[in-house]
Design an enzyme around this catalytic site. Structure first.
Site, PDB file in Angstrom:
ATOM      1  N   LYS A  76       6.719  -1.126 -13.018  1.00 26.41           N
ATOM      2  CA  LYS A  76       6.876  -0.943 -11.356  1.00 26.41           C
ATOM      3  C   LYS A  76       8.352  -1.777 -10.977  1.00 26.41           C
ATOM      4  O   LYS A  76       8.648  -2.556 -11.594  1.00 26.41           O
ATOM      5  CB  LYS A  76       5.856  -1.463 -10.409  1.00 26.41           C
ATOM      6  CG  LYS A  76       5.824  -1.361  -8.943  1.00 26.41           C
ATOM      7  CD  LYS A  76       4.625  -1.125  -8.681  1.00 26.41           C
ATOM      8  CE  LYS A  76       4.728  -1.586  -7.530  1.00 26.41           C
ATOM      9  NZ  LYS A  76       2.867  -1.490  -6.308  1.00 26.41           N
ATOM     10  N   SER A 151       0.732   1.492  -3.193  1.00 24.00           N
ATOM     11  CA  SER A 151       1.863   1.339  -4.103  1.00 24.00           C
ATOM     12  C   SER A 151       2.180   1.550  -4.733  1.00 24.00           C
ATOM     13  O   SER A 151       3.560   2.015  -5.563  1.00 24.00           O
ATOM     14  CB  SER A 151       2.365   0.139  -3.533  1.00 24.00           C
ATOM     15  OG  SER A 151       2.455  -1.225  -4.232  1.00 24.00           O
ATOM     16  N   SER A 175      -3.433  -1.965  -4.892  1.00 23.71           N
ATOM     17  CA  SER A 175      -2.085  -0.603  -5.172  1.00 23.71           C
ATOM     18  C   SER A 175      -1.695  -0.482  -6.986  1.00 23.71           C
ATOM     19  O   SER A 175      -1.288   0.389  -6.948  1.00 23.71           O
ATOM     20  CB  SER A 175      -0.838  -1.220  -5.334  1.00 23.71           C
ATOM     21  OG  SER A 175       0.124  -1.023  -3.669  1.00 23.71           O
TER      22      SER A 175
HETATM   23  N1  GLN Z   1      -1.982  -0.393   0.415  1.00 28.04           N
HETATM   24  C1  GLN Z   1      -2.443  -1.933   1.136  1.00 28.04           C
HETATM   25  C2  GLN Z   1      -0.852  -2.913   1.633  1.00 28.04           C
HETATM   26  O1  GLN Z   1      -0.322  -1.477   2.165  1.00 28.04           O
HETATM   27  C3  GLN Z   1      -2.060  -2.677  -0.779  1.00 28.04           C
HETATM   28  C4  GLN Z   1      -0.922  -2.568  -0.971  1.00 28.04           C
HETATM   29  C5  GLN Z   1      -0.701  -3.530  -2.473  1.00 28.04           C
HETATM   30  O2  GLN Z   1      -1.791  -3.321  -3.470  1.00 28.04           O
HETATM   31  N2  GLN Z   1       0.120  -3.893  -3.233  1.00 28.04           N
HETATM   32  O3  GLN Z   1      -1.455  -3.497   1.986  1.00 28.04           O
END
Ligand code: GLN
Length: 476
Positions: A76, A151, A175
């Site tokens: 990532k 994400s 995410s």
């Molecule tokens: N969807 C969550 C957010 O936007 C989780 C993001 C993540 O785990 N990096 O905050």
């Protein structure tokens, strides 16, 4: 030999057995990759071929290397790689080249794994659709009109598209697990502190964890062993632990699984059906199943949103046009430099978080009513888990209440996931079925603090008895 149909461990074994060389593996990868998933932001072809030659020499000299030696890995793009662009999928960092490696990546590199590319994601890991990336959204091969989740969108989509072997994402509030469920791959958010965050570009440091996203739970467990453990560069890593996550003799018989009944009831009917079928499979394998209500659904999202946004603002403050990243031209003064760089180079989602986080910490009154309440809610959530783990070895729930959603759907699909980040406990998502429309369903196994081995071994055994994780989408 199509390497994309193999797991990381299978490829590692073939390299070890000299059935295929590291250079052949890397050649195969780059000859066949087309990035249909848009899962990659950067490919590291030259680096990968040089590494492949170097690793092959070591293998030929019979040096003792890990099972990942020669295996292509995709990481990532919020995990720093020395000399290789690390963009966080943001215009702000689109040309940023770190001068050091994240510890997790360094450990993989030392183990002989070969970086083939940096993976697309929601900008600064903020989002749950994969669409907030400056480099465009990723595609879900199960249904191109649906989101991949996020994400860590590119990890899930490149695996599902058969364009990656082994990937690493980050999970601050779901995410890793939510896109894993949307794209039918396996992904774990480890116990907080098992994996070093050094070199992971911070979103909300109290919750951020790096974790593997893979084709099966065995790959997950093995690679987690390689990246985990104390790191002097991250004083939140757990000291003196030599983590072992695979137990060949593990048996599900007698394992007490607490099924979160209210999570199931909250989910779409088709998710309910698939989860109940998987519970039956576990029951037949000898698990002791008991239903209970885990009283966290109502509180976990608002608590997470307040605490993560509040933390994010100090991490985002460093992007000011001076130290890192994007610099606008024709600037007259310092303030203009700061304002214009942030206005031009952050996307809408990131700006929303910055505004919300600043609002939360605006003054004592607001802080008392939001931040302090969120801390109380977090403590309440922790208490719910302590009670649950007094009764059960592991907990089971759907990963998401819906399968991959359309882009205009505003359902909070990480609603079942953020509580593991708030409490620091481990949670894995594994494929557990498909709807009538052939959309993947994910099952979440949640472990107590430092019981990553228990959920991983349960997942490994479940995958030995099922083939949901082997099913691939029809890609035109
Ligand atoms: N969807 C969550 C957010 O936007 C989780 C993001 C993540 O785990 N990096 O905050």
């Amino acid at each position: 030999m199509n390497i994309f149909n193999m797991t990381a461990l299978q490829i590692g074994q073939k390299i070890k057995n000299k059935e295929i060389s590291c250079v052949e593996v890397i050649n195969y990868f780059f000859n066949n990759i087309t990035n249909k998933s848009n899962g990659y932001i950067t490919f590291t072809k030259e680096y990968a071929f040089n590494k492949a030659k170097e690793i092959q020499k070591k293998i030929d000299n019979k040096e003792n290397l890990s099972i990942l030696a020669g295996v292509p890995i995709s990481i990532k793009d919020n995990i720093c790689t020395k000399g290789i662009k690390t963009t966080c999928a943001s215009k702000m960092l689109k040309d940023y080249i770190p001068s050091y490696n994240a510890t997790a990546f360094k450990r993989l590199e030392d183990a002989g794994a070969i970086l083939v590319g940096k993976i697309n994601m929601d900008e600064f890991a903020m989002g749950d659709t994969g669409t907030t990336s400056f480099f465009g959204g990723c595609k879900n091969p199960w249904d191109s009109t649906k989101s991949t989740g996020g994400s860590s969108s590119g990890c899930a989509s490149s695996l599902a598209y058969n364009e990656a072997i082994l990937t690493f994402g980050s999970d601050t509030g779901g995410s890793i697990r939510q896109p894993s469920a949307f794209c039918s791959v396996t992904g774990i958010k480890p116990t907080y502190g098992i994996v070093s965050r050094y070199g992971l570009i911070a979103f909300a440091p109290e919750f951020d964890q790096i974790g593997p996203m893979t084709k099966d739970a065995l790959d997950c467990a093995k690679t987690l062993e390689i990246i985990s453990g104390y790191d002097e560069n991250d004083n939140t890593t757990i000291k003196n632990k030599n983590f072992k996550f695979i137990d060949e003799n593990f048996n599900i018989k007698g394992l007490k699984i607490g099924v979160c009944k209210n999570f199931i009831e909250y989910s779409d009917k088709e998710i309910q059906i698939e989860i109940l079928k998987s519970i039956d499979i576990l029951k037949n394998m000898g698990a002791i199943i008991e239903e209970f209500n885990l009283d966290v659904i109502e509180y976990s999202m608002p608590t997470y949103q307040i605490l993560s946004s509040a933390q994010s603002i100090s991490n985002m403050a460093r992007y000011d046009g001076i130290k890192y990243g994007y610099k606008p031209e024709n600037i007259d003064c310092l303030e203009e430099l700061c304002v214009k760089s942030r206005t031009d180079a952050f996307g809408v989602e990131v700006k929303k978080r910055i505004m919300f986080g600043n609002f939360i910490l605006k003054n004592k009154d607001v802080e008392n009513s939001y931040y302090k309440n969120a801390i109380n809610a977090k403590n309440y959530i922790i208490k719910q888990f302590i009670d649950a783990f007094n009764k059960y070895d592991i907990l089971l729930a759907p990963t998401t209440p819906k399968t991959a959603t359309s882009f205009d759907d505003t359902t909070e699909t990480d609603i079942f996931l953020t509580s593991a980040n708030l409490t620091g406990i481990p949670s894995i998502s594994i494929p557990c079925g498909f709807t009538k429309n052939n959309m993947p369903v994910g099952m979440q196994l949640i472990g107590n603090y430092l019981k990553d081995d228990l959920i991983l071994n349960t997942a490994i055994q479940f995958q030995k008895s099922t083939d949901f994780h082997l099913k691939r989408p029809n890609i035109m």
